[in-house]
Design an enzyme around this catalytic site. Structure first.
Site, PDB file in Angstrom:
ATOM      1  N   ASN A 129       0.808  -1.234   0.000  1.00 47.77           N
ATOM      2  CA  ASN A 129       0.000   0.000   0.000  1.00 47.77           C
ATOM      3  C   ASN A 129       0.837   1.279   0.000  1.00 47.77           C
ATOM      4  O   ASN A 129       0.349   2.336  -0.398  1.00 47.77           O
ATOM      5  CB  ASN A 129      -1.030   0.002   1.140  1.00 47.77           C
ATOM      6  CG  ASN A 129      -0.415  -0.083   2.510  1.00 47.77           C
ATOM      7  OD1 ASN A 129       0.769  -0.367   2.643  1.00 47.77           O
ATOM      8  ND2 ASN A 129      -1.209   0.148   3.533  1.00 47.77           N
ATOM      9  N   LYS A 152      13.306  -5.814   0.222  1.00 46.80           N
ATOM     10  CA  LYS A 152      12.461  -6.779  -0.499  1.00 46.80           C
ATOM     11  C   LYS A 152      11.145  -6.051  -0.759  1.00 46.80           C
ATOM     12  O   LYS A 152      10.292  -5.944   0.118  1.00 46.80           O
ATOM     13  CB  LYS A 152      12.258  -8.028   0.369  1.00 46.80           C
ATOM     14  CG  LYS A 152      11.044  -8.890   0.042  1.00 46.80           C
ATOM     15  CD  LYS A 152      11.143  -9.580  -1.300  1.00 46.80           C
ATOM     16  CE  LYS A 152       9.880 -10.350  -1.623  1.00 46.80           C
ATOM     17  NZ  LYS A 152       8.748  -9.487  -2.078  1.00 46.80           N
ATOM     18  N   ASP A 190      11.335 -16.773   3.576  1.00 45.06           N
ATOM     19  CA  ASP A 190      12.022 -17.426   4.693  1.00 45.06           C
ATOM     20  C   ASP A 190      13.529 -17.369   4.536  1.00 45.06           C
ATOM     21  O   ASP A 190      14.261 -17.152   5.496  1.00 45.06           O
ATOM     22  CB  ASP A 190      11.593 -18.913   4.787  1.00 45.06           C
ATOM     23  CG  ASP A 190      10.279 -19.046   5.537  1.00 45.06           C
ATOM     24  OD1 ASP A 190       9.756 -18.016   6.023  1.00 45.06           O
ATOM     25  OD2 ASP A 190       9.771 -20.187   5.634  1.00 45.06           O
ATOM     26  N   GLY A 205       3.325  -5.247   7.204  1.00 50.44           N
ATOM     27  CA  GLY A 205       2.473  -6.116   6.399  1.00 50.44           C
ATOM     28  C   GLY A 205       1.440  -6.795   7.267  1.00 50.44           C
ATOM     29  O   GLY A 205       1.050  -6.256   8.303  1.00 50.44           O
ATOM     30  N   GLY A 206       1.044  -7.989   6.869  1.00 50.58           N
ATOM     31  CA  GLY A 206       0.001  -8.698   7.604  1.00 50.58           C
ATOM     32  C   GLY A 206       0.583  -9.651   8.635  1.00 50.58           C
ATOM     33  O   GLY A 206       1.726  -9.467   9.094  1.00 50.58           O
ATOM     34  N   ASP A 207      -0.187 -10.693   8.939  1.00 51.03           N
ATOM     35  CA  ASP A 207       0.251 -11.586  10.017  1.00 51.03           C
ATOM     36  C   ASP A 207       1.432 -12.479   9.646  1.00 51.03           C
ATOM     37  O   ASP A 207       1.937 -13.222  10.475  1.00 51.03           O
ATOM     38  CB  ASP A 207      -0.917 -12.402  10.589  1.00 51.03           C
ATOM     39  CG  ASP A 207      -1.669 -13.149   9.499  1.00 51.03           C
ATOM     40  OD1 ASP A 207      -1.138 -13.230   8.375  1.00 51.03           O
ATOM     41  OD2 ASP A 207      -2.785 -13.644   9.781  1.00 51.03           O
ATOM     42  N   THR A 208       1.934 -12.340   8.382  1.00 52.52           N
ATOM     43  CA  THR A 208       3.204 -13.000   8.031  1.00 52.52           C
ATOM     44  C   THR A 208       4.271 -12.564   9.024  1.00 52.52           C
ATOM     45  O   THR A 208       5.205 -13.314   9.329  1.00 52.52           O
ATOM     46  CB  THR A 208       3.675 -12.526   6.624  1.00 52.52           C
ATOM     47  OG1 THR A 208       2.577 -12.617   5.743  1.00 52.52           O
ATOM     48  CG2 THR A 208       4.837 -13.305   6.097  1.00 52.52           C
ATOM     49  N   GLY A 209       4.135 -11.345   9.512  1.00 54.71           N
ATOM     50  CA  GLY A 209       5.115 -10.802  10.458  1.00 54.71           C
ATOM     51  C   GLY A 209       5.219 -11.651  11.717  1.00 54.71           C
ATOM     52  O   GLY A 209       6.298 -11.749  12.312  1.00 54.71           O
ATOM     53  N   GLU A 224       5.076  -3.913  11.919  1.00 56.09           N
ATOM     54  CA  GLU A 224       3.737  -3.292  11.966  1.00 56.09           C
ATOM     55  C   GLU A 224       2.827  -4.184  11.146  1.00 56.09           C
ATOM     56  O   GLU A 224       3.048  -4.374   9.953  1.00 56.09           O
ATOM     57  CB  GLU A 224       3.814  -1.867  11.421  1.00 56.09           C
ATOM     58  CG  GLU A 224       2.575  -1.047  11.748  1.00 56.09           C
ATOM     59  CD  GLU A 224       1.546  -1.120  10.644  1.00 56.09           C
ATOM     60  OE1 GLU A 224       0.632  -1.977  10.737  1.00 56.09           O
ATOM     61  OE2 GLU A 224       1.659  -0.340   9.690  1.00 56.09           O
ATOM     62  N   CYS A 258      -3.314   0.419   6.932  1.00 58.44           N
ATOM     63  CA  CYS A 258      -3.322  -0.212   8.264  1.00 58.44           C
ATOM     64  C   CYS A 258      -4.063   0.671   9.245  1.00 58.44           C
ATOM     65  O   CYS A 258      -4.687   0.180  10.179  1.00 58.44           O
ATOM     66  CB  CYS A 258      -1.896  -0.399   8.762  1.00 58.44           C
ATOM     67  SG  CYS A 258      -0.941  -1.437   7.685  1.00 58.44           S
TER      68      CYS A 258
END
Ligand code: G3P
Length: 456
Positions: A129, A152, A190, A205-209, A224, A258
């Site tokens: 975003n 990245k 990874d 980003g999202g819950d990948t964090g 975040e 967010c």
């Protein structure tokens, strides 16, 4: 509309080469005077602003950001880089002198000199975003503090991010100091985040964090990971101000922020009036392609649009009132306010990241605070009231990293602290906090043969 731009995907071997180069470049960069680092950042900021038109065009094409907002993102990023240069010169130019006799049992025979030193290689992973702004919010602090940086970029927004990095190269930053590795997070994510060459990770980003934080090992993390920002509206609020902020907060960039307002918790007595005012404003929003500077543009992917639709349909089945007809064409979703949402609906808790906003009617402030605090998220929130004493008490009670009084949530201005509680993140951002986070403290202690007291 196909919003995906294809970039080459880096192999693991290429990632290794980038990491090696970043390590070598950082050693020399850490020996570059602070004023010189700042000078280069100012130069990069100016070049970035000069390139605002082509970079904004990439943002329009890649992530369907409305044309005006795309230009603002680039200009804001240039300002952020300049401010970072200035702030870095101020805060990194200072260290501390501690003397030993303040701790019981000690004489003044030890002087401790401490200063902030770089961490090494910072891995920056911004989201789609703000591919430019949320990248420079990591790049600037990393570089001024003497780190090298591997970026990245998000898949959608990678071309804009590459163009932005090119501006740093044009400014004359040494080879290998800032590099970009493109590719799918699912393929090299990874490998990157667990790479032994990485000394710090800044991720938005999202819950990948959450998964990254479990795998990353002993490196400082700044994360975040989104929010379900609540907007609490009391009876005494300025209702025009409320309506304007609900529309701006909930629907700008089609809700893909967010910090968007993601649930309105409004006192029953004023709910009808506010819903009516919001509906009148939503009817005036322009829906269409980003090139036309529409207010509501297609969401980033088909799977995002499907997810949003899933939340909307669940609310419909469970009895929410749709203030507008639900309309979707491909990834384009028309703005929708859902009234009379109840806690058993998914949209009361989940983050749509789209132009759909639930309204929950409440009968007490406590009910609003309870809903806000029952969320897994805790990024930002807002409260509308003319009573500043109540506003402060509500802000204190809300488990959110930031609470805005009488305005919609927002990250900026970019030097303000920005942090999430609970699943919304780790650490605090904002220019000063990010610079500090990307350093560690190094001390040297001078041991005198006998105590010495100044002028003693
Ligand atoms: O991650 C933060 C971003 O999604 C929101 O930033 O500037 O729109 O409040 P902003």
């Amino acid at each position: 509309m196909n919003l995906v731009r294809i970039c080459d995907a880096c192999t693991q071997e290429e990632v290794n080469k980038v990491m090696d180069a970043a390590k070598v470049a950082q050693k020399a960069w850490a020996r570059t005077p602070l004023w010189k680092r700042a000078e280069l950042l100012h130069k990069a900021a100016a070049i970035l602003k000069e390139h605002k038109t082509p970079i904004a065009e990439c943002l329009v094409k890649e992530i369907a950001k409305p044309a005006k907002d795309a230009v603002s993102e680039v200009v804001r990023s240039g300002d952020l880089v300049s401010y970072t240069a200035e702030e870095g010169v101020r805060i990194l130019g200072e260290g501390k002198l501690l003397v030993s006799d303040s701790f019981p049992g000690n004489e003044r025979n030890k002087y401790c000199l401490s200063s902030k030193v770089p961490l090494g290689v910072v891995l920056a992973i911004p989201p789609f975003n703000y591919p430019v702004n949320l990248a420079v919010s990591k790049i600037g602090p990393a570089l001024i503090a003497g780190n090298s940086l591997v970026l990245k970029p998000p898949t959608q927004g990678a071309v804009a991010a590459l163009h932005m990095v090119h501006c740093f190269h044009l400014a004359g930053f040494p080879k290998g100091l800032i590099s970009c590795v493109t590719g799918k997070g699912s393929e090299i994510g990874d490998f990157l985040t667990m790479h032994p060459g990485v000394n710090c990770i800044s991720f938005t980003g999202g819950d990948t964090g959450i998964a990254i934080s479990k795998k990353a090992g002993m490196v400082p993390l700044q994360m975040e990971l989104g929010g379900k920002d609540a907007c609490i509206v009391l009876e005494d609020a300025d209702l025009d101000l409320v309506a304007a902020n609900i529309v701006k907060g909930g629907f700008s960039y089609s809700g893909q922020r967010c910090t968007a307002v993601k649930v309105v918790l409004i006192m029953e007595a004023v709910a009808d009036t506010v819903v009516e005012k919001v509906n009148a404003k939503l009817a005036k929003l322009k829906v269409g392609p980003p090139e036309d500077d529409s207010d509501i543009t297609p969401v980033v992917t088909e799977s995002s649009a499907n997810f949003i639709e899933g939340l909307v349909m669940d609310a419909k089945e469970k009895g929410a009132t749709f203030c507008q007809e639900y309309r979707r064409e491909g990834n384009l979703i028309w703005p929708l306010l859902l009234d009379h949402v109840r806690p058993d609906m998914r949209i009361a808790w989940e983050e749509p990241f789209g132009p759909v906003l639930p309204v929950i009617r409440i009968n007490s402030v406590e009910e609003g605070i309870h809903h806000c605090n029952a969320s897994n998220f805790g990024l930002q929130g807002c409260v509308f009231t003319r009573d500043i004493n109540k506003a402060i008490m509500i802000s204190d009670a809300m488990e959110s990293g930031t609470v805005q009084i009488n305005s919609a949530p927002a990250r900026g201005p970019d030097h303000f602290p920005f942090q999430g509680l609970k699943d919304s993140g780790i650490g605090s951002q904002g220019i000063t906090n990010s610079i500090n986070m990307m350093t560690k403290v190094k001390s040297t202690v001078i041991n005198l043969p006998s105590p010495s007291y100044t002028m003693g």
